[in-house]
Write an enzyme that holds these catalytic residues in place. Sequence first.
Site, mmCIF file in Angstrom:
data_model
loop_
_atom_site.group_PDB
_atom_site.id
_atom_site.type_symbol
_atom_site.label_atom_id
_atom_site.label_comp_id
_atom_site.label_asym_id
_atom_site.label_seq_id
_atom_site.Cartn_x
_atom_site.Cartn_y
_atom_site.Cartn_z
ATOM 1 N N ARG A 58 78.770 -1.149 -19.967
ATOM 2 C CA ARG A 58 79.774 -2.126 -19.488
ATOM 3 C C ARG A 58 80.122 -1.890 -18.025
ATOM 4 N NH1 ARG A 58 85.047 0.298 -22.804
ATOM 5 N NH2 ARG A 58 84.888 2.395 -21.967
ATOM 6 N N LYS B 50 78.331 10.855 -33.464
ATOM 7 C CA LYS B 50 78.591 11.872 -34.486
ATOM 8 C C LYS B 50 80.080 11.910 -34.760
ATOM 9 C CE LYS B 50 74.562 14.683 -33.249
ATOM 10 N NZ LYS B 50 74.068 15.900 -32.567
ATOM 11 N N ALA C 258 72.061 16.570 -24.514
ATOM 12 C CA ALA C 258 71.501 15.581 -23.584
ATOM 13 C C ALA C 258 70.808 16.261 -22.404
ATOM 14 C CB ALA C 258 72.615 14.652 -23.099
ATOM 15 N N LYS D 149 80.108 19.087 -38.034
ATOM 16 C CA LYS D 149 79.819 20.272 -37.208
ATOM 17 C C LYS D 149 80.682 20.297 -35.942
ATOM 18 C CE LYS D 149 77.363 18.204 -33.808
ATOM 19 N NZ LYS D 149 77.587 18.311 -32.353
ATOM 20 N N ASP E 177 72.259 21.633 -36.424
ATOM 21 C CA ASP E 177 73.263 21.258 -35.418
ATOM 22 C C ASP E 177 74.485 22.177 -35.459
ATOM 23 O OD1 ASP E 177 73.869 19.746 -33.253
ATOM 24 O OD2 ASP E 177 74.221 17.867 -34.327
ATOM 25 N N THR F 69 75.714 23.848 -32.038
ATOM 26 C CA THR F 69 77.015 23.478 -31.484
ATOM 27 C C THR F 69 78.039 24.593 -31.636
ATOM 28 O OG1 THR F 69 76.410 21.274 -32.275
ATOM 29 C CG2 THR F 69 78.580 21.509 -31.361
ATOM 30 N N SER G 191 78.129 23.176 -25.583
ATOM 31 C CA SER G 191 78.720 22.126 -26.427
ATOM 32 C C SER G 191 80.135 21.827 -25.941
ATOM 33 C CB SER G 191 78.767 22.596 -27.887
ATOM 34 O OG SER G 191 79.871 22.010 -28.557
ATOM 35 N N ARG G 192 80.436 20.543 -25.830
ATOM 36 C CA ARG G 192 81.788 20.165 -25.381
ATOM 37 C C ARG G 192 82.825 20.532 -26.431
ATOM 38 N NH1 ARG G 192 79.562 14.256 -24.207
ATOM 39 N NH2 ARG G 192 78.691 14.809 -26.226
ATOM 40 N N LEU H 173 84.218 13.991 -23.516
ATOM 41 C CA LEU H 173 84.300 13.530 -24.902
ATOM 42 C C LEU H 173 84.223 14.734 -25.853
ATOM 43 C CD1 LEU H 173 84.176 11.171 -26.971
ATOM 44 C CD2 LEU H 173 81.676 11.306 -26.781
HETATM 45 N N1 LIG Z 1 75.866 14.406 -25.158
HETATM 46 C C1 LIG Z 1 75.091 14.914 -26.106
HETATM 47 O O1 LIG Z 1 74.415 15.916 -25.857
HETATM 48 C C2 LIG Z 1 75.027 14.295 -27.451
HETATM 49 C C3 LIG Z 1 75.937 13.350 -27.860
HETATM 50 N N2 LIG Z 1 75.863 12.806 -29.115
HETATM 51 C C4 LIG Z 1 76.828 11.827 -29.583
HETATM 52 O O2 LIG Z 1 76.648 10.608 -28.878
HETATM 53 C C5 LIG Z 1 77.896 9.917 -28.754
HETATM 54 C C6 LIG Z 1 78.104 9.573 -27.283
HETATM 55 O O3 LIG Z 1 78.175 10.800 -26.585
HETATM 56 P P1 LIG Z 1 77.881 10.961 -25.032
HETATM 57 O O4 LIG Z 1 76.844 10.033 -24.564
HETATM 58 O O5 LIG Z 1 77.663 12.392 -24.806
HETATM 59 O O6 LIG Z 1 79.295 10.522 -24.435
HETATM 60 P P2 LIG Z 1 79.635 10.192 -22.922
HETATM 61 O O7 LIG Z 1 81.098 10.392 -22.782
HETATM 62 O O8 LIG Z 1 78.723 10.940 -22.025
HETATM 63 O O9 LIG Z 1 79.287 8.626 -22.788
HETATM 64 C C7 LIG Z 1 79.897 7.663 -23.581
HETATM 65 C C8 LIG Z 1 79.352 6.298 -23.189
HETATM 66 O O10 LIG Z 1 79.929 5.323 -24.049
HETATM 67 C C9 LIG Z 1 80.493 4.294 -23.255
HETATM 68 N N3 LIG Z 1 81.627 3.694 -23.936
HETATM 69 C C10 LIG Z 1 82.776 4.304 -24.322
HETATM 70 N N4 LIG Z 1 83.568 3.433 -24.947
HETATM 71 C C11 LIG Z 1 82.910 2.231 -24.962
HETATM 72 C C12 LIG Z 1 83.224 0.953 -25.468
HETATM 73 N N5 LIG Z 1 84.365 0.703 -26.116
HETATM 74 N N6 LIG Z 1 82.328 -0.048 -25.274
HETATM 75 C C13 LIG Z 1 81.166 0.191 -24.632
HETATM 76 N N7 LIG Z 1 80.821 1.389 -24.137
HETATM 77 C C14 LIG Z 1 81.681 2.403 -24.305
HETATM 78 C C15 LIG Z 1 80.898 4.996 -21.982
HETATM 79 O O11 LIG Z 1 81.063 4.040 -20.965
HETATM 80 P P3 LIG Z 1 82.276 4.130 -19.921
HETATM 81 O O12 LIG Z 1 81.803 5.036 -18.841
HETATM 82 O O13 LIG Z 1 82.433 2.722 -19.515
HETATM 83 O O14 LIG Z 1 83.482 4.657 -20.669
HETATM 84 C C16 LIG Z 1 79.696 5.894 -21.776
HETATM 85 O O15 LIG Z 1 78.627 5.175 -21.235
HETATM 86 C C17 LIG Z 1 78.962 10.873 -29.319
HETATM 87 O O16 LIG Z 1 79.295 10.484 -30.625
HETATM 88 C C18 LIG Z 1 78.271 12.233 -29.321
HETATM 89 O O17 LIG Z 1 78.746 13.091 -30.355
HETATM 90 C C19 LIG Z 1 74.881 13.164 -29.987
HETATM 91 C C20 LIG Z 1 73.935 14.078 -29.622
HETATM 92 C C21 LIG Z 1 73.934 14.720 -28.329
HETATM 93 O O1 LIG Z 2 75.831 16.921 -30.738
HETATM 94 C C1 LIG Z 2 75.541 17.651 -29.823
HETATM 95 C C2 LIG Z 2 74.392 18.557 -29.881
HETATM 96 O O2 LIG Z 2 73.569 18.317 -30.982
HETATM 97 C C3 LIG Z 2 76.400 17.679 -28.617
HETATM 98 O O3 LIG Z 2 77.494 18.464 -28.909
HETATM 99 P P1 LIG Z 2 78.841 18.299 -28.080
HETATM 100 O O4 LIG Z 2 79.319 16.888 -28.272
HETATM 101 O O5 LIG Z 2 79.769 19.324 -28.649
HETATM 102 O O6 LIG Z 2 78.513 18.578 -26.629
#
Ligand SMILES: NC(=O)C1=CN([C@@H]2O[C@H](COP(=O)(O)OP(=O)(O)OC[C@H]3O[C@@H](n4cnc5c(N)ncnc54)[C@H](OP(=O)(O)O)[C@@H]3O)[C@@H](O)[C@H]2O)C=CC1
Ligand SMILES: O=C(CO)COP(=O)(O)O
Length: 330
Positions: free
Chosen positions: A35, A108, A140, A191, A244, A248, A254-255, A277
């Site tokens: 967005r 997740k 990531a 987790k 995981d 984690t 891990s955050r 996040l």
């Molecule tokens: N990071 C990782 O290593 C991993 C993450 N995950 C999971 O993936 C999911 C996302 O995590 P991650 O990418 O790290 O998070 P980030 O905070 O890095 O990114 C979140 C993204 O979602 C967008 N977003 C948030 N709210 C909305 C909304 N209402 N409508 C549209 N877009 C939105 C944000 O955009 P904006 O900037 O506009 O807010 C941003 O692009 C989580 O559930 C996490 O647990 C799973 C495995 C690995």
């Molecule tokens: O899900 C994840 C790794 O598998 C990322 O973990 P965090 O959201 O805690 O960074």
Amino acid sequence: MTTRPRIGVVGAGAWGTALATVATQAGNHVVLWTRETDVVAEMATHGTNARYLPGVKLDKNIHPTSDLADLDNVEAILIVTPAQTIRAVVRMLAENLKKSVPLVLCAKGIERESGQFMHEVARGEWPEAPLAVLSGPSFADDVVRGLPTAVTLASEDEALAQKLALQLSSGSFRIYHSEDVRSVEIGGAAKNVFAIACGAVMGRGLGESAKAALMARSFAELMRFASAYGGRPQTLMGLSGFGDMVLTCSTAHSRNFAFGERLGKGASLEEASGGKLTEGVFTASVLVQMAQEKNIDMPIAQTIDAVLQSRLTLDEAVDVLMNRPLKREV
Ligand SMILES: NC(=O)C1=CN([C@@H]2O[C@H](COP(=O)(O)OP(=O)(O)OC[C@H]3O[C@@H](n4cnc5c(N)ncnc54)[C@H](OP(=O)(O)O)[C@@H]3O)[C@@H](O)[C@H]2O)C=CC1
Ligand SMILES: O=C(CO)COP(=O)(O)O
């Protein structure tokens, strides 16, 4: 564009950008939707996403956009926004895309308001869309740099899971397929809560032995929760449960772990997130509530939730856990 398959990714945060990269390495064109028009402009002009994945050069086959119409005609859409936004995001897609398309849910967590798992939320918003979930040990930062890992992609339609696993796997991102959606979702959601607990133990200086004991007892809670909610032990021993948890609960990379570690070192709840996040914070109370509804004993999840609600200090939480009546291990 050539005739390579087109995959959509919704959410250009850390994980969405990493998954877009993997999908191009697997031979797909990727339409990466966010967005944020300024993020689209940066990705299109400089080939970078400095806010979420600094230092990474994006593949030329990633096509950034904030126009939902660009997601028409993709073969599948990976939804990679936080768990609590999945309802709004799937509704937005259902209302704007011309036809239904397989959705791969990558968040997740469990929805706080409803106690629904991600695929239940998505099914409610877009009943026609075929669904899959993706979960497993995968930072990531690691994945985007091509470091190897393996994850699970599950769909009730196993043929779909197999097709997507084949289409999205690359030399460094190995996707196993499964039809056990429920277990894969529970592993990914729970987790995060236990990672906060493990981080807190390390931040408080309680030592590696304490962390290992906590991780093992957390896994016992995860298994109890899963079996009451229709999960299967074999799946939970795999990538999205055991795999995981190990990742984690082990590292401040891990955050969720880092959040707990900061709490352990004395940061306030507000300070501890570091602006990142932390899905476990959102999932803890709903996980505990769902456990209580089915009389599942989850003392670690309960005490960490009490800490997050400021009902217990961390030291009180440790006392509560260590002074429970002794019992059989299994
Ligand atoms: N990071 C990782 O290593 C991993 C993450 N995950 C999971 O993936 C999911 C996302 O995590 P991650 O990418 O790290 O998070 P980030 O905070 O890095 O990114 C979140 C993204 O979602 C967008 N977003 C948030 N709210 C909305 C909304 N209402 N409508 C549209 N877009 C939105 C944000 O955009 P904006 O900037 O506009 O807010 C941003 O692009 C989580 O559930 C996490 O647990 C799973 C495995 C690995
Ligand atoms: O899900 C994840 C790794 O598998 C990322 O973990 P965090 O959201 O805690 O960074």
